[in-house]
Scaffold this active site. Structure first.
Site, short mmCIF file in Angstrom:
data_model
loop_
_atom_site.label_atom_id
_atom_site.label_comp_id
_atom_site.label_asym_id
_atom_site.label_seq_id
_atom_site.Cartn_x
_atom_site.Cartn_y
_atom_site.Cartn_z
N ARG A 110 -17.09 -11.85 -8.30
CA ARG A 110 -16.83 -11.62 -9.72
C ARG A 110 -15.46 -10.97 -9.84
O ARG A 110 -14.96 -10.36 -8.89
CB ARG A 110 -17.91 -10.75 -10.36
N ARG A 139 -11.43 -5.68 -17.76
CA ARG A 139 -11.65 -4.48 -18.56
C ARG A 139 -10.94 -4.65 -19.89
O ARG A 139 -9.74 -4.91 -19.90
CB ARG A 139 -11.09 -3.30 -17.80
N ARG A 192 -4.72 -8.74 9.03
CA ARG A 192 -3.45 -8.73 8.28
C ARG A 192 -2.83 -7.35 8.48
O ARG A 192 -3.51 -6.37 8.80
CB ARG A 192 -3.69 -8.94 6.78
N ARG A 217 3.50 -4.24 -3.63
CA ARG A 217 3.58 -3.06 -4.49
C ARG A 217 4.68 -2.13 -4.05
O ARG A 217 5.19 -2.24 -2.93
CB ARG A 217 2.23 -2.33 -4.56
N GLU A 274 5.87 -2.59 -0.01
CA GLU A 274 4.88 -3.07 0.96
C GLU A 274 4.86 -4.59 1.02
O GLU A 274 4.67 -5.25 0.00
CB GLU A 274 3.47 -2.57 0.58
N TYR A 302 -13.21 -4.05 5.09
CA TYR A 302 -12.22 -3.36 4.28
C TYR A 302 -12.83 -2.11 3.69
O TYR A 302 -13.88 -2.15 3.04
CB TYR A 302 -11.65 -4.24 3.15
N ASP A 341 -11.85 1.56 1.45
CA ASP A 341 -10.91 2.49 0.83
C ASP A 341 -11.19 3.87 1.43
O ASP A 341 -12.20 4.08 2.10
CB ASP A 341 -11.12 2.53 -0.69
#
Ligand code: FAD
Length: 274
Positions: free
Chosen positions: A74, A78, A150, A181, A206, A254, A256
């Site tokens: 999904r 927002r 990566r 970014r 980056e 992955y 955070d």
């Protein structure tokens, strides 16, 4: 909403939702065959082309048509005028930065840096317990094959101005811009802004790139092929006594920062039987 309003000259969430629904309906995609079709069927053509296509292709180094549909289940949209990427109540870094918090955590702990785990283990193999946060395929000497990763190349620059972009992080979604970014470090601690240099600022661009041996791997490539291979390594890992495989390379996942800290605390609790 700022983006939607600039794209289509609309003002309200209802108008934006109607525009997206109309674009999705026009495409008639019933069974998405790849990431591009999946994203188009979720957000329509304009949002896909502006925000998803270029960014995804830069991050993965692959065409959206060549990436599997299942990567995107999904796409959270927002409909507010808040420009922050995340919805989290608390966003930022530990006071004083990560170095300080890690130094405090490691007080009275023996630490060896610049030491490769595999080389060290060759001469010292009497550990009671190992927490392994390196590459899981390397741990097993690549016996089932190589996982793909990566990595990111950083280009750091000193700019002779008080501020470069007025914010800690700005992401670039366009394909034509080669970096994903720009980080402007001084804005990570807005409460200390007054103490930061006034005449210059440090920025880092980056660049997302494919990993090769010899450089540090950063992200797992969780496509079907690699996920299957990781599953096979995970089965081997389960049989490995007294070794805890943790983190993004040990679990090929992955994470955070908040999630990896949470996972580490959960692993510690389990270990201590709490
Ligand atoms: C470019 C980039 C930007 C990010 N931005 C954000 C962000 O904005 N917000 C956020 O929440 N998260 C961000 N993250 C994610 C965050 O950095 C990770 O979630 C976190 O660092 C993962 O912790 P870890 O312990 O799993 O792995 P790591 O921090 O990578 O720790 C693994 C450690 O194991 C060591 N190691 C590996 N192999 C060996 C070996 N053979 N011998 C000895 N030591 C070894 C490594 O040197 C490393 O110190 C970002 C990650 C990257 C790469």
């Amino acid at each position: 909403m700022n983006t939607f309003s600039k794209l289509w000259g609309i003002r309200t969430p209802a108008e934006a939702k109607a525009k997206i629904a109309e674009q999705i309906a026009d495409l008639h995609i019933t069974e998405p065959q790849n990431l591009e079709e999946q994203a188009l069927s979720l957000v329509g053509r304009d949002v896909y082309e502006k925000l998803i296509k270029g960014y995804t292709e830069k991050q993965w180094g692959r065409d959206c048509k060549d990436l599997p549909a299942f990567i995107i289940k999904r796409l959270p949209l927002r409909f507010t005028y808040n420009n922050n990427y995340f919805n989290d109540v608390y966003q930022g870094i530990p006071k004083g930065g990560y170095t300080q918090i890690i130094e405090k955590l490691l007080e009275n702990v023996d630490v060896m840096t610049e030491t490769d785990f595999f080389e060290y283990r060759r001469e010292h193999d009497n550990f009671k317990k190992i927490v392994f946060t390196g590459m899981i395929d390397e741990y097993f000497d690549y016996r089932l094959g190589h996982l793909e990763y990566r990595t990111v190349r950083f280009e750091t620059e000193r700019v002779e101005d008080a501020s470069y972009q007025g914010n800690a992080v700005v992401n670039y979604t366009a394909k034509e811009v080669p970096y994903t970014r720009i980080i402007e470090h001084k804005h990570f601690e807005p409460e200390l802004e007054a103490e930061k240099p006034k005449d210059y600022t440090i920025i880092s661009r980056e660049y997302s790139t494919e990993w090769k041996p010899g450089i540090e791997p950063y992200y797992p490539v969780n496509d079907e092929k690699n996920s299957k291979l990781y599953e096979a390594y995970r089965e081997l890992a389960e049989k490995e006594e007294n070794v805890i495989f943790g983190g993004r390379l040990g679990q090929y996942k992955y994470y955070d920062m908040d999630k990896v800290i949470d996972a580490a605390l959960a692993a510690a609790r389990k270990e201590l039987g709490k």
